[in-house]
Scaffold this active site. Sequence first.
Site, PDB file in Angstrom:
ATOM      1  N   ASP A   1       0.587  -1.003  -0.047  1.00  0.00           N
ATOM      2  CA  ASP A   1      -0.131  -0.198   0.451  1.00  0.00           C
ATOM      3  C   ASP A   1       0.954   1.124  -0.082  1.00  0.00           C
ATOM      4  OD1 ASP A   1       0.963  -0.910   3.019  1.00  0.00           O
ATOM      5  OD2 ASP A   1      -0.681  -0.074   3.463  1.00  0.00           O
TER       6      ASP A   1
ATOM      7  N   HIS B   1       8.930  -1.551   9.366  1.00  0.00           N
ATOM      8  CA  HIS B   1       8.097  -2.491   9.352  1.00  0.00           C
ATOM      9  C   HIS B   1       8.217  -3.063   7.757  1.00  0.00           C
ATOM     10  CE1 HIS B   1       5.973  -0.556  12.876  1.00  0.00           C
ATOM     11  NE2 HIS B   1       6.034   0.661  11.358  1.00  0.00           N
TER      12      HIS B   1
HETATM   13  C1  BDR Z   1       2.182  -1.068   8.291  1.00  0.00           C
HETATM   14  O1  BDR Z   1       1.093  -0.060   8.245  1.00  0.00           O
HETATM   15  C2  BDR Z   1       1.547   0.402   7.687  1.00  0.00           C
HETATM   16  O2  BDR Z   1       1.341   2.040   7.887  1.00  0.00           O
HETATM   17  C3  BDR Z   1       2.862   0.792   7.424  1.00  0.00           C
HETATM   18  O3  BDR Z   1       3.421   0.812   5.666  1.00  0.00           O
HETATM   19  C4  BDR Z   1       3.416  -0.690   7.453  1.00  0.00           C
HETATM   20  O4  BDR Z   1       2.464  -1.718   6.879  1.00  0.00           O
HETATM   21  C5  BDR Z   1       2.444  -1.264  10.127  1.00  0.00           C
HETATM   22  O5  BDR Z   1       1.301  -1.070  10.707  1.00  0.00           O
HETATM   23 CA    CA Z   2       2.586  -1.192   4.211  1.00  0.00          CA
END
Ligand code: BDR
Ligand code: CA
Length: 317
Positions: free
Chosen positions: A11, A242
């Site tokens: 995303d 992340h």
């Molecule tokens: C996840 O949520 C999104 O905002 C970041 O890209 C990551 O995939 C972290 O909670």
């Molecule tokens: Ca993400």
Amino acid sequence: MTTQPLYYDCDTGIDDSVALAYLLASPEIDLVGVGTVSGNTDSAQAARNTLALIQVAGREDVPVAVGAAHPQAGTYAGPVPHIHGHNGVGDITLPDAARQPLSRSAADLIVDLARAHPGRLRLLTTGPLTNIAEALRREPALPRLVKDLTVMGGAAGRSGNVSPVAEANMANDPEAAAEVLAAPWDITLVPLDVTLAHTFDENDRRRLLESGRPLSTALGSMLDIYFEFYLSTYGRRCCALHDPLAAAIAVGGVTTLLAPVVDVVVDATHGPGRGQTICDLRGRYLGFPPQPGAHCRVVLEAGPGSASHILERVLTL
Ligand code: BDR
Ligand code: CA
């Protein structure tokens, strides 16, 4: 070295962008397709971001498909400008991509790629699991057709980041997450427990900005707003890795130190637990004995030096 075909669902998103750069720089895999989903930004904008980033990297060979605009139940809640900017990439301006996304949906692309690489395709997701759930419905044999699935998401033994118990990627489509995590794939879940422990800081951002490499420079610029958001979490300007950490674990560039295979259930009810990944970690008191039927490896610790490995690899692009 035999390269492994890998499909990436995201995303895009600032940390998704770093993960994409990492994948483009990884000789272990062949990035055979990218699909987008609504999360940090909507799926169409995420595809524009993805195509633009791939073009900046000088790669024109990776197909990009737009995925689901809305979660399985309900309507997309909208972007998160205070975290990823209004356009998902920290409000930096990327050149418009010369290429268009595929006319096929991301779910169709997943099924086609799985059939084209039977038993070999790796799947990596760093957004809500909407496209994977849709692909699973189109091809129920998908878990046996692909090699494995790595998912950034969830919170195993700590609080969530969008509700007391839910992490964003799970909370943005709990129905899809519940369906995908229940299917019999070989799953590696990379939750907040481990991703929050690995960060980029201002020295890393400076290395990107001063690299003289177009994609790294763009990443360094977009990280500015992300660092600002994480000031309240860490008390200093830096960010959690992340999505890049999930990418590095999928590719094998980062090793896991503690990753038990346990039962995982996603709460898709409408109560206070909605979106929670309920991971059965009771085995931690007994040295994690095998749990018959469990098929989800939950990464709780990854090797030190993960952040510098990710940075150095991105800087090679
Ligand atoms: C996840 O949520 C999104 O905002 C970041 O890209 C990551 O995939 C972290 O909670
Ligand atoms: Ca993400």
